[in-house]
Motif scaffolding. Structure first.
Motif, PDB file in Angstrom:
ATOM      1  N   THR A   1      67.589   7.060 -17.795  1.00  0.00           N
ATOM      2  CA  THR A   1      66.872   7.457 -16.587  1.00  0.00           C
ATOM      3  C   THR A   1      66.194   8.796 -16.872  1.00  0.00           C
ATOM      4  O   THR A   1      66.583   9.505 -17.797  1.00  0.00           O
ATOM      5  N   PHE A   2      65.186   9.100 -16.066  1.00  0.00           N
ATOM      6  CA  PHE A   2      64.312  10.244 -16.396  1.00  0.00           C
ATOM      7  C   PHE A   2      64.076  11.094 -15.163  1.00  0.00           C
ATOM      8  O   PHE A   2      63.768  10.566 -14.093  1.00  0.00           O
ATOM      9  N   ARG A   3      64.197  12.384 -15.321  1.00  0.00           N
ATOM     10  CA  ARG A   3      63.938  13.273 -14.177  1.00  0.00           C
ATOM     11  C   ARG A   3      63.146  14.485 -14.626  1.00  0.00           C
ATOM     12  O   ARG A   3      63.547  15.186 -15.557  1.00  0.00           O
ATOM     13  N   ALA A   4      62.064  14.708 -13.907  1.00  0.00           N
ATOM     14  CA  ALA A   4      61.223  15.861 -14.225  1.00  0.00           C
ATOM     15  C   ALA A   4      61.644  17.057 -13.387  1.00  0.00           C
ATOM     16  O   ALA A   4      60.817  17.770 -12.849  1.00  0.00           O
ATOM     17  N   GLU A   5      62.967  17.258 -13.242  1.00  0.00           N
ATOM     18  CA  GLU A   5      63.404  18.421 -12.466  1.00  0.00           C
ATOM     19  C   GLU A   5      63.331  19.633 -13.378  1.00  0.00           C
ATOM     20  O   GLU A   5      63.637  19.563 -14.555  1.00  0.00           O
ATOM     21  N   ASN A   6      62.941  20.726 -12.792  1.00  0.00           N
ATOM     22  CA  ASN A   6      62.728  21.917 -13.600  1.00  0.00           C
ATOM     23  C   ASN A   6      63.999  22.753 -13.671  1.00  0.00           C
ATOM     24  O   ASN A   6      63.979  23.952 -13.451  1.00  0.00           O
TER      25      ASN A   6
END
Ligand code: 4AD
Ligand code: MG
Length: 463
Positions: free
Chosen positions: A229-234
């Motif tokens: 799974t992929f998350r572009a959280e900074n």
């Protein structure tokens, strides 16, 4: 001559004593004197090295004596009882073939390297003891998880990686597009026109397989998905990665209590399985990475997990007198410092926090009768904080539609998801276990970058 794995020799040594064997591996260390030498050979199949003894009778003795670390060799000889105290047996070499010479610039010389340095050579670090243990245990944990669910009749569903929906509604997605970023097509209102894109609509890498696995749950009853799974959280922390793996079971005719029971049984099963099936690696972690590891894991297996509602958690934190960096106020999400305080200082064991305010949780969670909170659960563990997030799902079509409208989610984007409520809907629940977080928890490794082969975190994708 029989080609044998070093693991096989260690596990069944008596059967091989006096037998001729061939072993292939890499030189970990070498010690030589004038007439003989010792090589610690590792073939990757086992944590420990096999000692190889060689003497002047080898045709290429002089060459072998000068061999560089990490050179691969083929050894043929006889397994004999060892006179040395350190190992019960050793391989007496009759022939050693040097397959290739490892360059002397090899960056992994015989000394302790920091984890930070080893991250810069992620392609070589699985050859070190620590990372050999981490990645072998990672594999064992993955197997344990499949075993747990398969033995209980769960169907493994492969949910898509590319998807058109934002499962968490948090907008932290990586876009997937074939559009030329320098010449984006625009529609009449000036917005990017995704009709011209490969799929004809906006798509992204999945943040969770949950929505899709729910549809299989309502067909198969008990299902799970296990994938990337992929998350572009900074968030540049030791516990967040942009690409991580998640295990997401989903159960029908089940509520939050059933969900928590499943999560607790799963975690205990995994711990027992890994202790039994990776004993050498686990002993290594307990000795060199986290001296409290075994005591902690034993405590987890023996304990009944704690239970606390979010509102109770807020009360405890407020009354604690502890100075937290982030304010404590009903309606705000718990931060890692709060989670760790609750599980480490108050409960000292894994802890479920339930019934969070609806406003800080995802749209699919079931609204409680108080209309303020949802049937959510987070499992918090000492040393890490949140390891599992889950909920009972909103199965009532009207309530779900209203919640989506409040959040500005368009019904046409979630038509198929709403169908699951129209056509044979029933109560159901599920959760997501962060795979890397459970590996950290079971090994004592403190940075997520050190349990992923090639970690993807903010501003880091050098491999
Ligand atoms: O709490 P999360 O966001 O829940 C979901 O995605 C639900 N759809 C799961 C479900 O109900 N089927 O994520 C679940 C878990 C977290 O508890 C955490 O362990 C892990 O995934 N996680 C991360 N791990 C590493 N890096 C990140 N950026 C992570 N974000 C979540
Ligand atoms: Mg969560």
């Amino acid at each position: 001559m029989e080609k044998v794995d070093i693991k096989e020799i260690f596990r069944h040594a008596p059967a091989y004593l006096g037998q001729p064997v061939q072993v292939n591996g890499w030189v970990r260390t070498i010690r030589t004197s004038k007439a003989f030498g010792f090589i610690e050979l590792n073939d990757g199949t086992f944590f420990a090295n096999l000692q190889v003894v060689f003497g002047e009778e080898l045709a290429n003795f002089a060459q072998v004596a000068k061999i560089s670390l990490s050179s691969p060799i083929t050894v043929e000889g006889q397994l004999v009882e060892s006179p040395g105290a350190k190992q019960p047996f050793e391989l007496k070499a009759e022939k050693i073939e040097i397959i290739s010479f490892c360059s002397p610039e090899y960056p992994l010389q015989k000394k302790r390297h920091t984890f930070e340095y080893l991250r810069t050579i992620a392609h070589l670090r699985p050859r070190t003891n620590t990372f050999a243990a981490v990645f072998r245990v990672r594999s064992v944990i993955a197997y344990a998880i499949h075993k747990f669910f398969q033995e209980r009749g769960f169907v493994y569903v492969h949910t898509p990686i590319i998807t058109g929906s934002d499962a968490e509604g948090a907008g932290e997605m990586f876009r997937v597009t074939t559009l030329d970023l320098n010449q984006l097509p625009r529609d009449e209102s000036g917005r990017v026109d995704f009709r011209a894109d490969f799929f004809g609509k906006e798509t992204n890498l999945t943040v969770s397989g949950q929505l899709e696995v729910e549809s299989y749950c309502l067909a198969f009853n008990k299902v799970y998905t296990f994938g990337p799974t992929f998350r572009a959280e900074n968030s540049n922390t030791a516990r967040h990665a942009a690409e991580f793996w998640m295990i997401e079971p989903e159960i029908a005719f089940a509520d939050l209590a059933d969900n928590m029971k499943l999560a607790e049984e799963m975690l205990k099963f995994i711990i027992n399985y890994v202790m039994e099936n990776a004993p050498e690696e686990m002993a290594f972690f307990n000795q060199f990475v986290d001296k409290d590891l075994f005591a902690r894991l034993e405590n987890v297996v023996k304990s009944d997990f704690g239970h606390l509602t979010y509102s109770e958690a807020i009360e405890i934190l407020r009354k604690s007198g502890n100075k937290f960096e982030y304010p404590i106020e009903w309606g705000r999400d718990l931060q890692t410092e709060h989670e760790r305080y609750l599980t480490e200082q108050v409960f000292k064991k894994p802890l479920f926090v339930t019934d969070y305010p609806a406003a800080i949780k995802a749209f699919y969670m079931r609204l409680n009768d108080d209309r303020q909170t949802v049937a959510a659960m987070d499992l918090l563990v000492p040393g890490i904080g949140e390891i599992i997030g889950g909920s009972q799902r909103e199965e009532r079509l009207d309530v779900l539609e209203q919640r989506m409208a409040e959040l500005g989610l368009k019904q046409e984007d979630y038509g198929w998801y709403l169908d699951l409520r129209r056509y044979g809907g029933t109560k159901h629940a599920g959760y997501g276990l962060g795979f890397e977080r459970v590996i950290m928890y079971l090994t004592g490794m403190s940075n997520i970058r050190d349990v992923i082969s090639f970690p993807r975190t903010v501003k880091s994708a050098e491999f």
